[in-house]
Design a protein around this motif. Sequence first.
Motif, PDB file in Angstrom:
ATOM      1  N   ALA A   9       0.975  -1.303  -0.041  1.00  0.00           N
ATOM      2  CA  ALA A   9      -0.080   0.029   0.127  1.00  0.00           C
ATOM      3  C   ALA A   9       0.947   1.203   0.152  1.00  0.00           C
ATOM      4  CB  ALA A   9      -1.000  -0.030   1.294  1.00  0.00           C
ATOM      5  N   LEU A  10       2.069   1.240   0.774  1.00  0.00           N
ATOM      6  CA  LEU A  10       2.851   2.500   0.708  1.00  0.00           C
ATOM      7  C   LEU A  10       3.491   2.608  -0.495  1.00  0.00           C
ATOM      8  CD1 LEU A  10       4.346   4.318   2.483  1.00  0.00           C
ATOM      9  CD2 LEU A  10       5.957   2.710   2.978  1.00  0.00           C
ATOM     10  N   VAL A  12       2.301   1.732  -3.564  1.00  0.00           N
ATOM     11  CA  VAL A  12       1.237   2.178  -4.603  1.00  0.00           C
ATOM     12  C   VAL A  12       0.961   3.719  -4.267  1.00  0.00           C
ATOM     13  CG1 VAL A  12      -1.167   2.026  -5.162  1.00  0.00           C
ATOM     14  CG2 VAL A  12       0.061  -0.092  -4.865  1.00  0.00           C
ATOM     15  N   ALA A  13       1.091   4.027  -2.913  1.00  0.00           N
ATOM     16  CA  ALA A  13       0.573   5.305  -2.704  1.00  0.00           C
ATOM     17  C   ALA A  13       1.792   6.377  -3.035  1.00  0.00           C
ATOM     18  CB  ALA A  13       0.547   5.804  -1.081  1.00  0.00           C
ATOM     19  N   ALA A  14       3.193   5.786  -3.112  1.00  0.00           N
ATOM     20  CA  ALA A  14       4.225   6.646  -3.567  1.00  0.00           C
ATOM     21  C   ALA A  14       4.102   6.883  -4.907  1.00  0.00           C
ATOM     22  CB  ALA A  14       5.540   5.954  -3.039  1.00  0.00           C
ATOM     23  N   ILE A  16       1.659   6.681  -7.011  1.00  0.00           N
ATOM     24  CA  ILE A  16       0.485   7.681  -7.291  1.00  0.00           C
ATOM     25  C   ILE A  16       1.002   9.126  -7.035  1.00  0.00           C
ATOM     26  CG2 ILE A  16      -1.798   8.281  -6.613  1.00  0.00           C
ATOM     27  CD1 ILE A  16      -2.603   5.415  -6.216  1.00  0.00           C
ATOM     28  N   GLY A  17       1.409   9.280  -5.922  1.00  0.00           N
ATOM     29  CA  GLY A  17       1.954  10.562  -5.713  1.00  0.00           C
ATOM     30  C   GLY A  17       3.089  11.019  -6.795  1.00  0.00           C
TER      31      GLY A  17
END
Length: 74
Positions: A9-10, A12-14, A16-17
């Motif tokens: 999840a971390l 994927v969030a990175a 996307i950011g």
Amino acid sequence: MTESQGLLALIVAAVIGLAASILILGRLRRDARDATGDSPYAASTEGETRCPRCGMGNLWTDRECIACGAKLPE
């Protein structure tokens, strides 16, 4: 949530950011280029008379503005 799911999840969030940052910077660069007033398309104003009232470009043979109807300078 397991440790591997949290790590995924971390990541994927990175990603996307990072993608959002790249898109924002590209948009800012494009907006800055457009703000200079340079158009990628050529436009000739040769033979035009500018209307003193509205600024519309008219043919040099026109006597009245095609946009507002004001009398054009001769």
